[in-house]
Design an enzyme around this catalytic site. Structure first.
Site, short mmCIF file in Angstrom:
data_model
loop_
_atom_site.label_atom_id
_atom_site.label_comp_id
_atom_site.label_asym_id
_atom_site.label_seq_id
_atom_site.Cartn_x
_atom_site.Cartn_y
_atom_site.Cartn_z
N HIS A 77 -43.97 6.74 -7.86
CA HIS A 77 -44.61 7.96 -8.36
C HIS A 77 -46.09 8.02 -8.02
CE1 HIS A 77 -46.41 6.03 -12.03
NE2 HIS A 77 -45.28 5.34 -12.06
N ASP A 79 -48.57 9.68 -9.73
CA ASP A 79 -49.57 9.80 -10.79
C ASP A 79 -49.89 8.46 -11.43
OD1 ASP A 79 -46.91 9.82 -11.88
OD2 ASP A 79 -47.73 10.51 -13.79
N ASP A 140 -49.74 0.92 -11.05
CA ASP A 140 -48.63 1.73 -11.56
C ASP A 140 -48.91 3.19 -11.21
OD1 ASP A 140 -46.55 2.82 -13.02
OD2 ASP A 140 -47.46 2.44 -14.97
N GLU A 174 -44.65 11.08 -13.40
CA GLU A 174 -43.79 10.12 -14.08
C GLU A 174 -44.36 9.72 -15.42
OE1 GLU A 174 -42.34 6.03 -15.20
OE2 GLU A 174 -44.37 6.74 -14.77
N HIS A 378 -52.04 0.66 -17.33
CA HIS A 378 -52.60 1.75 -18.14
C HIS A 378 -53.95 1.40 -18.78
CE1 HIS A 378 -48.38 3.75 -18.86
NE2 HIS A 378 -48.59 3.42 -17.60
#
Length: 406
Positions: A77, A79, A140, A174, A378
């Site tokens: 993904h 994003d 990620d 995502e 994150h």
């Protein structure tokens, strides 16, 4: 470029998703990144390259054998998480990590320490990519994208490795649960696929949470506090009462493995109106349904005490892909074999989160999840060992080879 060069280039793109924009993709940076990747894939000589208006990029590496074999897909993904800024990411490579603290930002006193993150000790002697302490890193899932493109590049440069048709795809949003919503499975045309979106090296996942989001709205009545007796209804206090009624230990910070939870992610309000938002997670479908019913039950209890004060809206987000993977467990066997050939011991674990592969599996594309290699996603303490990225790239190559052989 190698996988590290690609990754360091990709993290420069600000691709945070945003569930509040009601756009597709939700932020312009994702489309800018997709357009950059489109040009890169064109320069490599891939075929059937398409980028639609919603930010879904697909391409084909044609088979180099005539024998019919399944078409395998690899997906990542575009994003990054809205949880922390992904703008002006400034990565740094820590060469031959010797253990101990890594100072990310001396001025702000931000330190990546094995005392708080003991998994660091696993990667002694390896080169690590870390943040400058101000942003997330973006492994990620930009690591996954770099690994897929690097693997395809390797296969193109090594025609002696026989493979069938390979499809790759990069999708937006995502992180806000919308990545697979407009993914055209029929257009993608793979028999099965793998998302390169997992964490530590060796992770292989075909179980994930069932997921829902619940928005609870509390309506009060504001009166001057000096004259409020028996008149004021403070929605903030009602909301606080509601949150205290949920099980204290069934929260993310107290659960692991297959244990589900209620996660309070936001509170916004004043005396007249307060809205609290929860995400609900559980691997077991029955327990998942009971969690939703428990929230509805608590709303009824609140309304018994404060009539017509409280309402709830629950929306399912995705379900556990296990039921769709179990009938085709050979695709898990292929991934495990590919890892072992690459010198990686498979570690089959349930995802304590979601993945585009879950939604895609329910749309007819079985799609387990393979490690991309990053840790502490994150946040500012995110890092990725370079050897893990290299091994993930090799696993993709080996999957392509095994599918062609079998």
């Amino acid at each position: 470029m190698n996988v590290v060069d690609r990754f360091l280039q990709y993290v420069k793109f600000d691709t945070q998703s945003d569930e509040l924009t009601n756009l597709w993709p939700s932020t312009p940076g994702q489309m800018e990144f997709a357009q950059h990747l489109e040009k890169e894939l064109q320069a490599m000589g891939l075929e059937d390259i398409t980028l639609d208006d919603n930010g879904y990029l697909m391409a084909t590496l044609p088979a180099n054998i005539e024998t019919p074999v399944p078409t395998v897909g690899f997906i990542a993904h575009l994003d990054t998480s809205p949880d922390l800024s992904g703008r002006h990411v400034t990565p740094r490579i820590v060469k031959n990590y010797e253990g101990g603290d890594i100072t990310l930002n001396a001025e702000k006193g931000i330190v990546l320490s094995p005392r708080e993150f003991p998994e660091l000790d696993t990667y002694r002697g390896q080169d690590l990519i870390v943040t400058d302490g101000n942003t997330l890193l973006g492994a990620d899932d930009k690591a996954g994208i770099a690994e897929i493109i690097s693997a395809v590049d390797y296969l193109m440069k090594h025609p002696e490795i026989k493979h069938g048709k390979i499809r790759i795809a990069f999708n937006p949003d995502e992180e806000i649960g919308q990545g697979a919503h407009k993914f055209d499975v029929e257009q993608f045309g793979a028999d099965f696929a793998y998302t390169m979106d997992g964490g530590e090296i060796g992770e292989l996942e075909y179980e994930n949470f069932n997921a829902a989001v619940a928005k609870v709205t509390f309506t009060g009545r504001n009166v001057h506090p000096g004259y409020a007796k028996h008149k004021m209804i403070n929605s903030i206090r009602i909301a606080n009462q509601f949150t205290s009624m949920l099980p204290r230990w069934e929260t993310p910070e107290h659960t692991e493995g297959y244990e589900g939870f209620y996660h309070l992610i936001s509170i916004e309000g004043n005396v007249e109106k307060t809205v609290v938002t929860y995400i609900i997670r559980d691997h077991d479908r029955d327990r998942f349904e009971r969690r939703k019913k428990e929230l509805e039950h608590l709303v009824r209890k609140i309304n018994n005490e404060f009539p017509n004060s409280t309402s709830i809206e629950i929306k399912d987000q995705y379900y556990n892909m296990r039921e769709k993977i179990e009938p085709v467990m050979y695709i898990i066997d292929i991934a495990e074999d590919a890892m072992r050939i690459a010198g990686v011991e498979p570690h089959v674990v349930p995802i304590r989160g979601g993945t585009d592969g879950a939604q895609l599996s329910f749309k007819g594309l079985p799609c387990p999840n393979i490690f991309a290699g990053g840790l502490n996603f994150h946040g500012r303490y995110e890092f990725i060992p370079i050897p893990s990225m290299e091994k993930a790239t090799q696993v993709i190559v080996e999957i392509a080879r095994i599918v062609a052989e079998r």
